[in-house]
Design a protein around this motif. Sequence first.
Motif, PDB file in Angstrom:
ATOM      1  N   ARG A 190      33.124 -21.543 -18.828  1.00 44.29           N
ATOM      2  CA  ARG A 190      31.726 -21.762 -19.169  1.00 44.29           C
ATOM      3  C   ARG A 190      31.137 -20.714 -20.102  1.00 44.29           C
ATOM      4  O   ARG A 190      30.213 -21.013 -20.859  1.00 44.29           O
ATOM      5  CB  ARG A 190      30.905 -21.836 -17.883  1.00 44.29           C
ATOM      6  N   THR A 207      29.335 -21.749 -23.499  1.00 45.71           N
ATOM      7  CA  THR A 207      27.907 -21.495 -23.695  1.00 45.71           C
ATOM      8  C   THR A 207      27.639 -21.080 -25.139  1.00 45.71           C
ATOM      9  O   THR A 207      26.727 -21.607 -25.792  1.00 45.71           O
ATOM     10  CB  THR A 207      27.412 -20.386 -22.750  1.00 45.71           C
ATOM     11  N   SER A 208      28.479 -20.161 -25.627  1.00 45.00           N
ATOM     12  CA  SER A 208      28.296 -19.701 -27.003  1.00 45.00           C
ATOM     13  C   SER A 208      28.592 -20.811 -27.998  1.00 45.00           C
ATOM     14  O   SER A 208      27.846 -21.018 -28.963  1.00 45.00           O
ATOM     15  CB  SER A 208      29.194 -18.502 -27.291  1.00 45.00           C
ATOM     16  N   PHE A 237      25.509 -22.057 -30.206  1.00 43.39           N
ATOM     17  CA  PHE A 237      25.437 -21.803 -31.643  1.00 43.39           C
ATOM     18  C   PHE A 237      25.582 -23.075 -32.452  1.00 43.39           C
ATOM     19  O   PHE A 237      25.021 -23.198 -33.554  1.00 43.39           O
ATOM     20  CB  PHE A 237      26.471 -20.746 -32.052  1.00 43.39           C
ATOM     21  N   GLU A 244      24.330 -25.885 -31.560  1.00 45.44           N
ATOM     22  CA  GLU A 244      22.976 -26.448 -31.516  1.00 45.44           C
ATOM     23  C   GLU A 244      22.123 -25.838 -32.609  1.00 45.44           C
ATOM     24  O   GLU A 244      21.405 -26.530 -33.339  1.00 45.44           O
ATOM     25  CB  GLU A 244      22.323 -26.145 -30.161  1.00 45.44           C
ATOM     26  N   ASP A 267      28.387 -10.674 -22.025  1.00 42.14           N
ATOM     27  CA  ASP A 267      28.998 -11.343 -23.165  1.00 42.14           C
ATOM     28  C   ASP A 267      28.088 -11.194 -24.384  1.00 42.14           C
ATOM     29  O   ASP A 267      26.957 -11.689 -24.396  1.00 42.14           O
ATOM     30  CB  ASP A 267      29.233 -12.820 -22.834  1.00 42.14           C
ATOM     31  N   ASP A 308      28.139 -12.463 -27.326  1.00 38.81           N
ATOM     32  CA  ASP A 308      27.743 -13.675 -28.048  1.00 38.81           C
ATOM     33  C   ASP A 308      26.599 -14.384 -27.347  1.00 38.81           C
ATOM     34  O   ASP A 308      25.661 -14.881 -27.979  1.00 38.81           O
ATOM     35  CB  ASP A 308      28.947 -14.626 -28.186  1.00 38.81           C
ATOM     36  N   ILE A 309      26.675 -14.449 -26.049  1.00 37.07           N
ATOM     37  CA  ILE A 309      25.602 -15.110 -25.297  1.00 37.07           C
ATOM     38  C   ILE A 309      24.303 -14.332 -25.456  1.00 37.07           C
ATOM     39  O   ILE A 309      23.214 -14.903 -25.587  1.00 37.07           O
ATOM     40  CB  ILE A 309      25.996 -15.256 -23.811  1.00 37.07           C
ATOM     41  N   THR A 339      23.443 -12.619 -28.013  1.00 33.54           N
ATOM     42  CA  THR A 339      22.938 -12.943 -29.349  1.00 33.54           C
ATOM     43  C   THR A 339      22.227 -14.290 -29.338  1.00 33.54           C
ATOM     44  O   THR A 339      21.137 -14.452 -29.902  1.00 33.54           O
ATOM     45  CB  THR A 339      24.102 -13.005 -30.359  1.00 33.54           C
ATOM     46  N   LEU A 340      22.856 -15.259 -28.707  1.00 36.19           N
ATOM     47  CA  LEU A 340      22.312 -16.613 -28.644  1.00 36.19           C
ATOM     48  C   LEU A 340      20.934 -16.633 -27.987  1.00 36.19           C
ATOM     49  O   LEU A 340      19.959 -17.180 -28.525  1.00 36.19           O
ATOM     50  CB  LEU A 340      23.285 -17.501 -27.850  1.00 36.19           C
ATOM     51  N   PHE A 356      18.290 -14.802 -30.011  1.00 35.13           N
ATOM     52  CA  PHE A 356      17.876 -15.585 -31.175  1.00 35.13           C
ATOM     53  C   PHE A 356      16.872 -16.644 -30.766  1.00 35.13           C
ATOM     54  O   PHE A 356      15.804 -16.800 -31.362  1.00 35.13           O
ATOM     55  CB  PHE A 356      19.105 -16.223 -31.826  1.00 35.13           C
ATOM     56  N   ARG A 357      17.186 -17.390 -29.744  1.00 36.42           N
ATOM     57  CA  ARG A 357      16.341 -18.490 -29.296  1.00 36.42           C
ATOM     58  C   ARG A 357      14.970 -18.022 -28.839  1.00 36.42           C
ATOM     59  O   ARG A 357      13.947 -18.643 -29.127  1.00 36.42           O
ATOM     60  CB  ARG A 357      17.034 -19.241 -28.135  1.00 36.42           C
ATOM     61  N   GLN A 375      12.874 -16.720 -31.608  1.00 38.57           N
ATOM     62  CA  GLN A 375      12.333 -17.884 -32.317  1.00 38.57           C
ATOM     63  C   GLN A 375      11.014 -18.321 -31.701  1.00 38.57           C
ATOM     64  O   GLN A 375      10.111 -18.786 -32.379  1.00 38.57           O
ATOM     65  CB  GLN A 375      13.304 -19.058 -32.181  1.00 38.57           C
ATOM     66  N   LYS A 386      25.140 -22.039 -16.941  1.00 39.16           N
ATOM     67  CA  LYS A 386      25.795 -22.059 -18.255  1.00 39.16           C
ATOM     68  C   LYS A 386      26.782 -23.208 -18.268  1.00 39.16           C
ATOM     69  O   LYS A 386      27.435 -23.454 -17.258  1.00 39.16           O
ATOM     70  CB  LYS A 386      26.568 -20.758 -18.476  1.00 39.16           C
ATOM     71  N   PRO A 387      27.051 -23.840 -19.362  1.00 42.32           N
ATOM     72  CA  PRO A 387      26.307 -23.728 -20.613  1.00 42.32           C
ATOM     73  C   PRO A 387      24.920 -24.373 -20.484  1.00 42.32           C
ATOM     74  O   PRO A 387      24.783 -25.392 -19.814  1.00 42.32           O
ATOM     75  CB  PRO A 387      27.145 -24.512 -21.620  1.00 42.32           C
ATOM     76  N   PHE A 388      23.923 -23.773 -21.117  1.00 40.71           N
ATOM     77  CA  PHE A 388      22.578 -24.309 -20.980  1.00 40.71           C
ATOM     78  C   PHE A 388      22.080 -24.837 -22.316  1.00 40.71           C
ATOM     79  O   PHE A 388      22.572 -24.500 -23.381  1.00 40.71           O
ATOM     80  CB  PHE A 388      21.618 -23.248 -20.450  1.00 40.71           C
ATOM     81  N   ASN A 389      21.126 -25.649 -22.195  1.00 39.88           N
ATOM     82  CA  ASN A 389      20.490 -26.225 -23.359  1.00 39.88           C
ATOM     83  C   ASN A 389      19.384 -25.262 -23.813  1.00 39.88           C
ATOM     84  O   ASN A 389      18.584 -24.799 -23.009  1.00 39.88           O
ATOM     85  CB  ASN A 389      19.917 -27.587 -22.945  1.00 39.88           C
ATOM     86  N   ALA A 390      19.372 -24.987 -25.090  1.00 41.28           N
ATOM     87  CA  ALA A 390      18.431 -23.983 -25.600  1.00 41.28           C
ATOM     88  C   ALA A 390      16.987 -24.340 -25.286  1.00 41.28           C
ATOM     89  O   ALA A 390      16.180 -23.495 -24.896  1.00 41.28           O
ATOM     90  CB  ALA A 390      18.614 -23.826 -27.103  1.00 41.28           C
TER      91      ALA A 390
END
Lengths: 600, 131
Positions: free
Chosen positions: A373, A377-378, A382, A384, B18, B20-21, B23-24, B27-28, B31, B112-116
């Motif tokens: 997961r 997730t990443s 990303f 999206e 993590d 990358d997560i 960063t994600l 970012f969101r 925003q 996770k994974p989640f919708n932004a």
Amino acid sequence: MDADEPEVVRLGRRLDRARKARLEAERISEQITGELYEKQQELRAANARLKQETRVAEEAERAARESKERLQAILDNTRAIVYAKDVDYRYILVNKQFEELFGMSEQELVGKTDEDLLPPEAVEQVRANDRRVLETAEIVEQEEVVPRDGVPRTYLSIKVPLLDAAGTPYAVCAISTDITERKRAESYLHAQHAVTRVLAESAKQDDVMPSVLEALGESMGWEVGAFWSLDEDAGVLRCRELWHAPTLDLGEFGRLTLAVAFGRGEGLPGQAWESGQPIRIEAGLRESNLTRAPAAAALELDAAVALPIKSGAKTLGVIEFFSRETKTLGLDLMAMISSLSTQVGQFIERRQAERDADRLKDEFFSLVSHEFRTPLTSIIGFLELLLEEGEVELTDAERREFLAVIKRNSERLMRLVGDLLFVSGVEAGKFSLVEREVELADLARQSVEAATPAATARGIDLKLEIDGAPAVLGDSDRLAQLLDNLVSNAVKYTPEGEHVELRISAQPRQVVAEITNTGAYIPPEEVEHLFERFFRASTATTREVPGVGLGLAIARTIVHAHGGQLTVQSSREAGTTFRAALPPAAVRAAGSAVQGEVGT
Amino acid sequence: MTPQGPGDGRVLVVADDDEDILTLVRFRLEQADYEVLTARDGEEALRLILERLPDLAILDVRMPKLTGLEVTRRLREHGPTSQMPVMLLSASVQQEDLQRGFEMGANDYLRKPFNAQELVTRVEALIGAGQ
């Protein structure tokens, strides 16, 4: 008569008379002799007959005596007690065993009744059986319990009516065999079966102890049973299960047992724990100085036994039983219960192992779930972002970065899937190795190169040293995977600023790849588990290093499949070294072909 | 620049090991005009939260040094942060883990994974509610 009869004539007549008398006498004599002779014959015949009859009588007597002696010999040499009683229940015959049992001779015993010899309860039993035989003229076979030296013994009695000419019983004859030992052995067998059945049926049930206590208690005739479990942290035994016969109310004894905790050597359970051996109290429990003695006395409990439940050398707990009657706790009983408690111990251990296995499985699923997961997730996140191009303003640099992240995480997923498939493939025996000459030095260089970015990012000094590297026969992809695995592991687990070195060297008949990392220590207890699937060392879990714990299991599988050995050494000073020793191509070719290994 | 979006310049602390997560999420949320502070492990997260007292803490459950659950518990035990909204991020699917999170005092839980969009919506809801 004539006076002038001449003398001659007179003489002649006298002679004549004499002659006639003599003839008569002779005749009578003959007659008498004849009669005498006859009488003599008769007498002789009578004598002979008498002698004959005497001989026969003597024969009969001897035969009768022999017969009696034989019978007596049988009666006296059988281990059974043989006796006969008349219609008034008086003894008319007993054998030697009977004499010995009661310490009296046959003369003393004849004429006595059971009231003279046995306690009332026993008399009642025996009398009832005797009566039945005499009244029904039928054979009766019954168990009778009769005390001997104060200890109750069980006899199997076969009682037979002796009938007169009219068919009426005039006596009861009995043969009684002491079956106490046999009954005891049977009860042990019964107990053993009961417990084994309980353990077998409780395969899925978590707690077997109540059933075990009940099974044992009932088959052995004990009134109270308790299971004490060892609380390792607190170092005491605590009662987890308490069983009692339905006829008993536990009262204070039960309360005390459940409330108290015994340390090593304390109380009956504590003593069993400390000694590692069964503790027996055949009688006199209430007089002992044990903590629960007064409460036991209130329940009239007199005998007790406590056994440690062990698995190997480790004590898991103690079971104890109490009884109101004095118990003979012989060696065979103790042996039987000991073997049963070992069985229970093994069962408990197995159950614990199952629980551990379940827990490991849960942890594994949780880990795998996380490992899947997280990159997903990443990737999804990303993607999206990139797809919302319209609503979101992205710079070229950002776009490139996001794509790189997606790629990186996709590769991570791919590796995870690959590892999992590899491991399950090994399980199914489905992987095969390609066989070619492989230069480990080349693979080593590639592995180090691939791991360098990660190493540099964490300030780790990553070095490669080649000290002679003969070719190895094997699968280049798998061997590359092996080295990647070990090197990246080393980098992952090495604290920042430390060193990792990969060294390939040539040894006699071996090519050795050693990966050493400093600053990382694996304690000895964990070293033996290191290569197990899904095992993660404590250093991994505390620092939350990502991974599912397959890397080393896979590494070892690959090494074994190539006919080599993978070992590890770890110390606080020098760090950890993983050593893969592989046979060089020359040696390998001489040996057997490479086989895929199933389930290391 | 005056913040216009729903975030309105409010401060969030996001913690995840993590990169990358992290960063994600950052970012969101940026925003949506939130100010986002990041941490890579539980200790750093706790320190940051206690220092900056954000309007919401978003914590990954699995983190080195201190887990998200641990951080939540400590926040609840500490006066100034006992009422602070906490959202846990988790890759777990187990009901028990969810339960543990709430027992520790978390306000919400995002898998996770989640919708932004969902992330932002939930964040808004939590901060709005805290208000």
